[in-house]
Design a protein around this motif. Sequence first.
Motif, PDB file in Angstrom:
ATOM      1  N   PRO A 117      -3.654   1.391  -9.013  1.00 29.61           N
ATOM      2  CA  PRO A 117      -2.622   0.583  -9.367  1.00 29.61           C
ATOM      3  C   PRO A 117      -1.474   1.195  -8.743  1.00 29.61           C
ATOM      4  O   PRO A 117      -1.081   2.426  -8.807  1.00 29.61           O
ATOM      5  CB  PRO A 117      -2.316   0.257 -10.509  1.00 29.61           C
ATOM      6  N   ILE A 118      -0.576   0.580  -7.758  1.00 30.69           N
ATOM      7  CA  ILE A 118       0.550   1.419  -7.054  1.00 30.69           C
ATOM      8  C   ILE A 118       1.450   1.844  -8.081  1.00 30.69           C
ATOM      9  O   ILE A 118       2.069   2.689  -7.436  1.00 30.69           O
ATOM     10  CB  ILE A 118       1.156   0.081  -5.966  1.00 30.69           C
ATOM     11  N   THR A 119       1.810   1.109  -9.059  1.00 29.13           N
ATOM     12  CA  THR A 119       2.716   1.750  -9.941  1.00 29.13           C
ATOM     13  C   THR A 119       2.333   3.159 -10.396  1.00 29.13           C
ATOM     14  O   THR A 119       3.233   4.012 -10.713  1.00 29.13           O
ATOM     15  CB  THR A 119       2.887   0.602 -11.130  1.00 29.13           C
ATOM     16  N   VAL A 120       0.921   3.286 -10.452  1.00 24.36           N
ATOM     17  CA  VAL A 120       0.627   4.773 -11.020  1.00 24.36           C
ATOM     18  C   VAL A 120       0.928   5.603 -10.016  1.00 24.36           C
ATOM     19  O   VAL A 120       1.396   6.689 -10.305  1.00 24.36           O
ATOM     20  CB  VAL A 120      -0.952   4.519 -11.427  1.00 24.36           C
ATOM     21  N   VAL A 121       0.610   5.226  -8.766  1.00 21.53           N
ATOM     22  CA  VAL A 121       0.932   6.096  -7.525  1.00 21.53           C
ATOM     23  C   VAL A 121       2.563   6.546  -7.645  1.00 21.53           C
ATOM     24  O   VAL A 121       2.867   7.772  -7.534  1.00 21.53           O
ATOM     25  CB  VAL A 121       0.546   5.439  -6.281  1.00 21.53           C
ATOM     26  N   PHE A 122       3.413   5.571  -7.951  1.00 15.73           N
ATOM     27  CA  PHE A 122       4.734   5.786  -7.761  1.00 15.73           C
ATOM     28  C   PHE A 122       4.897   6.682  -8.863  1.00 15.73           C
ATOM     29  O   PHE A 122       5.878   7.741  -8.646  1.00 15.73           O
ATOM     30  CB  PHE A 122       5.580   4.390  -8.004  1.00 15.73           C
ATOM     31  N   ARG A 130     -14.998  -4.237 -12.400  1.00 17.92           N
ATOM     32  CA  ARG A 130     -13.842  -5.190 -11.873  1.00 17.92           C
ATOM     33  C   ARG A 130     -12.705  -4.484 -11.027  1.00 17.92           C
ATOM     34  O   ARG A 130     -12.739  -3.177 -10.802  1.00 17.92           O
ATOM     35  CB  ARG A 130     -13.242  -5.830 -13.105  1.00 17.92           C
ATOM     36  N   TYR A 131     -11.908  -5.274 -10.462  1.00 18.02           N
ATOM     37  CA  TYR A 131     -10.888  -4.808  -9.800  1.00 18.02           C
ATOM     38  C   TYR A 131      -9.551  -4.686 -10.773  1.00 18.02           C
ATOM     39  O   TYR A 131      -9.655  -5.367 -11.636  1.00 18.02           O
ATOM     40  CB  TYR A 131     -10.351  -5.595  -8.507  1.00 18.02           C
ATOM     41  N   PHE A 132      -8.547  -3.967 -10.686  1.00 16.62           N
ATOM     42  CA  PHE A 132      -7.407  -3.989 -11.448  1.00 16.62           C
ATOM     43  C   PHE A 132      -6.510  -5.107 -11.209  1.00 16.62           C
ATOM     44  O   PHE A 132      -6.601  -5.672 -10.202  1.00 16.62           O
ATOM     45  CB  PHE A 132      -6.688  -2.794 -11.594  1.00 16.62           C
ATOM     46  N   ASN A 133      -6.006  -5.873 -12.316  1.00 16.82           N
ATOM     47  CA  ASN A 133      -5.381  -6.927 -12.195  1.00 16.82           C
ATOM     48  C   ASN A 133      -3.909  -6.638 -12.249  1.00 16.82           C
ATOM     49  O   ASN A 133      -3.255  -5.577 -12.446  1.00 16.82           O
ATOM     50  CB  ASN A 133      -5.713  -8.092 -13.269  1.00 16.82           C
ATOM     51  N   GLN A 134      -2.971  -7.553 -12.101  1.00 18.38           N
ATOM     52  CA  GLN A 134      -1.413  -7.647 -12.145  1.00 18.38           C
ATOM     53  C   GLN A 134      -0.892  -6.966 -13.546  1.00 18.38           C
ATOM     54  O   GLN A 134      -0.222  -6.102 -13.492  1.00 18.38           O
ATOM     55  CB  GLN A 134      -0.830  -9.036 -11.905  1.00 18.38           C
ATOM     56  N   THR A 135      -1.676  -7.446 -14.593  1.00 21.03           N
ATOM     57  CA  THR A 135      -1.364  -6.936 -15.681  1.00 21.03           C
ATOM     58  C   THR A 135      -1.415  -5.317 -15.714  1.00 21.03           C
ATOM     59  O   THR A 135      -0.754  -4.371 -16.322  1.00 21.03           O
ATOM     60  CB  THR A 135      -2.276  -7.256 -17.122  1.00 21.03           C
ATOM     61  N   ASP A 136      -2.558  -4.593 -15.395  1.00 17.83           N
ATOM     62  CA  ASP A 136      -2.830  -3.323 -15.125  1.00 17.83           C
ATOM     63  C   ASP A 136      -1.659  -2.749 -14.374  1.00 17.83           C
ATOM     64  O   ASP A 136      -1.209  -1.562 -14.616  1.00 17.83           O
ATOM     65  CB  ASP A 136      -4.018  -2.871 -14.377  1.00 17.83           C
ATOM     66  N   GLU A 172       0.833  -1.158  -0.105  1.00 14.99           N
ATOM     67  CA  GLU A 172       0.044   0.106  -0.042  1.00 14.99           C
ATOM     68  C   GLU A 172       0.914   1.293   0.059  1.00 14.99           C
ATOM     69  O   GLU A 172       1.883   1.348   0.751  1.00 14.99           O
ATOM     70  CB  GLU A 172      -0.701   0.103   1.173  1.00 14.99           C
ATOM     71  N   GLN A 173       0.403   2.265  -0.683  1.00 16.92           N
ATOM     72  CA  GLN A 173       1.177   3.547  -0.682  1.00 16.92           C
ATOM     73  C   GLN A 173       0.114   4.693  -0.667  1.00 16.92           C
ATOM     74  O   GLN A 173      -0.982   4.758  -1.465  1.00 16.92           O
ATOM     75  CB  GLN A 173       2.043   3.766  -2.116  1.00 16.92           C
ATOM     76  N   ASN A 174      -0.140   5.313   0.294  1.00 18.63           N
ATOM     77  CA  ASN A 174      -0.888   6.310   0.374  1.00 18.63           C
ATOM     78  C   ASN A 174      -0.601   7.714  -0.016  1.00 18.63           C
ATOM     79  O   ASN A 174       0.650   8.100  -0.280  1.00 18.63           O
ATOM     80  CB  ASN A 174      -1.418   6.832   1.900  1.00 18.63           C
ATOM     81  N   SER A 175      -1.423   8.676  -0.487  1.00 21.43           N
ATOM     82  CA  SER A 175      -1.259   9.864  -0.928  1.00 21.43           C
ATOM     83  C   SER A 175      -2.669  10.617  -0.931  1.00 21.43           C
ATOM     84  O   SER A 175      -3.883   9.717  -0.515  1.00 21.43           O
ATOM     85  CB  SER A 175      -0.660   9.797  -2.549  1.00 21.43           C
ATOM     86  N   ILE A 196      -5.992   8.573  -1.683  1.00 20.92           N
ATOM     87  CA  ILE A 196      -5.596   7.751  -2.777  1.00 20.92           C
ATOM     88  C   ILE A 196      -4.657   6.694  -2.210  1.00 20.92           C
ATOM     89  O   ILE A 196      -3.993   6.873  -1.152  1.00 20.92           O
ATOM     90  CB  ILE A 196      -4.719   8.548  -3.654  1.00 20.92           C
ATOM     91  N   LEU A 197      -5.170   5.383  -2.417  1.00 20.26           N
ATOM     92  CA  LEU A 197      -4.538   4.268  -2.002  1.00 20.26           C
ATOM     93  C   LEU A 197      -4.141   3.598  -3.160  1.00 20.26           C
ATOM     94  O   LEU A 197      -4.707   2.899  -4.004  1.00 20.26           O
ATOM     95  CB  LEU A 197      -5.402   3.410  -1.294  1.00 20.26           C
ATOM     96  N   GLY A 198      -2.533   3.632  -3.347  1.00 23.89           N
ATOM     97  CA  GLY A 198      -1.986   2.825  -4.534  1.00 23.89           C
ATOM     98  C   GLY A 198      -1.714   1.407  -3.706  1.00 23.89           C
ATOM     99  O   GLY A 198      -1.190   1.229  -2.763  1.00 23.89           O
ATOM    100  N   THR A 199      -2.173   0.349  -4.659  1.00 21.04           N
ATOM    101  CA  THR A 199      -2.211  -0.862  -4.084  1.00 21.04           C
ATOM    102  C   THR A 199      -1.824  -2.031  -5.203  1.00 21.04           C
ATOM    103  O   THR A 199      -1.845  -1.585  -6.478  1.00 21.04           O
ATOM    104  CB  THR A 199      -3.189  -1.037  -3.025  1.00 21.04           C
ATOM    105  N   THR A 200      -2.099  -3.146  -4.571  1.00 20.64           N
ATOM    106  CA  THR A 200      -1.755  -4.246  -5.554  1.00 20.64           C
ATOM    107  C   THR A 200      -2.937  -5.286  -5.716  1.00 20.64           C
ATOM    108  O   THR A 200      -3.915  -5.098  -5.173  1.00 20.64           O
ATOM    109  CB  THR A 200      -0.467  -5.030  -5.227  1.00 20.64           C
TER     110      THR A 200
END
Lengths: 411, 249
Positions: A208-213, A142-148, A104-107, A123-127
């Motif tokens: 997706p956590i990668t988007v937050v990063f 749907r929820y986002f998947n690993q590909t997203d 998890e990564q918050n913002s 905002i919660l960036g997560t997996t």
Amino acid sequence: MRASKVFQIASKGLTKNKLRSLLTMLGVIIGVAAVIIMISISSGTEAAIEEQITGLGTNLVFVQSSFSRGGFGREGGGPSGGLVYDDAFAIAEEINGVTAVVVEQNSSETVKVGDTTLEDVAILGTTADFPSVRDMAIESGRYFNQTDIDRTQKVAVLGSTLAEELFGDTPPVGQLVTVGNTKLTVVGVFEEKGLVGSTDFDSRIYIPITVVFQKFTPSQFARIIGDRVRVIYVEVDSDIPLDEIILQIELLLAKRHEVSLEEPDFVIQTQQDIIQTQEATTSAFRDLLTWVAAVSLLVGGIGIMNIMLVSVTERTREIGIRQSVGASPNDIRYQFLTEALLLSLVGGLIGVVVGIGGAYLFGELGEMRTVIVPSSVLLAFSSAAAVGIFFGFYPANKASQLDPIDALRHE
Amino acid sequence: MTIEAIIEIRELTKVYGMGEVQVRALDEVNLTIRKGEFVAIMGPSGSGKSTLMNILGCLDRSTSGKYILAGEDVSDLDKTQLAIIRNQRIGFIFQSYNLLPQTSALENVILPLLYSRNGDLSDAEQAEKALIALEAVGLADRVDHKPQELSGGQMQRVAIARALVNDPVLILADEPTGNLDTRSGEEIMTLMSELHTQGSTIIMVTHDDDIAAYAERIIRLRDGQIETDEQNGGYSPRTTLEEVDHARQ
């Protein structure tokens, strides 16, 4: 003399001076109410914390970077050390008994849809495993998947409250939301979850956590050591001993971070650990409050003693009259002791009502959560009674030892 | 002697103060009072009459000597035992009435019954006894009045009713008319005379010769000793108010 008579005489003595009796009781009322309210506040806090922690899901192990503690969504500390995003994959792949890993990564950012603008939306960036680990269900889409996540897809899942605030009756799935300066496509909406502890799961936006990063918490160190994360949640198989899994994670992370096990740059905690830490804090808090309340009860007791002493002096002649018609030292003692006891019991009872009412009001109107603990009510009430007997004894004894002749002569 | 002694005092001594300064308030007093007597104790202030009253009333204890009340030696009883004696055997009438304020006449009269130890009376029985006592002093219509709503004479009647309610063997009156006007004082004395003719033993402290004249025996104290102890020559029981009025004319 019959107990009921003593009681009758004592209550008559008190009702003759109602205002004074009430003022005397005030100390006890405040003391008892304070005990009940304060314990209810600390228990409420405790319950909220516990709920929050157990609300995370079961069989969870928390891996936290020991440098970035408390740094919500921000990079803290130096470039070396701390957990990185890739650690999560390593744990998921290399350790037996790990069933899911969530990062998890918050913002927080401004969120816009059409004319609707909401400031400071969490905002919660997560997996990908987040819904199963945190026990969240999708209502639509749907929820986002690993590909997203791997492709840093600009998608978002909304909490139910947030979805309604942003879109009203329009189905949100497929719509665009602007988060900060980034446009994201809504792919799903969560079912209502409600408050867990103080966290409102329904008014957050999940990305997706990668988007937050990439968009919200960029860091120049990320390219070298990877994206740092505050916490990794590891869900484990309950059949494998927890200690064993923790040890494996420790060994793995120590190796990856090139630190020794004696001086790790991360902390691993179980739910039990966290609950215990929080309980230690809240119980210290509760002890402090209880002492404060106990002191106020003590002050109330001294108030009773004070007034009873005044009362004995004032009613010396009454005591003399009673003695002359045959009241023994014990009769006099019991009368004044009963008066003190009645003051503290009635005061205690009023205090219980005020305390329960106050705790309820605090819970309803204030930010604080309160839980009325029956044992605290009992404790407060019985301490009030004890205070009455303890502080009533000296004045009562003094009254009983009065010389009838002196007492009758008293003006 | 055929009539039993209610009070027997032998070499009763009361010394106040310790060490150097000692005051002998009572100095080896001997006294016998028989059942049914109406005795007035007189004397100047400091003569020891108050001390004697306090000891006779079991409010105080003597330094030495014997006090036998209704056949029971009470010289060496403790505070609790003395309280029981006061409750069961003695009725007090004070100069300043000593009624509980803000408490009805009936409740004031019930007071000794509350502290009564032999046999618990129910509230109703207590009220009934108190009512009978109030009727006896002519205050049946004032039972719910509080002391501040009564005249001095009425307050003293309530006090007398309170003194009577436990059927005491001895009534002790300390200047019973001291706070009353002449008329009310005479009413009270008439009431006391009535009690006397009905068989009560009464000891009264007074410094007023007119009041002492109601008694059949007058004891004069001086410096802690009995100076004179004689039958009242002019004593004639007057039992009705009409007779009192008649005597005054």
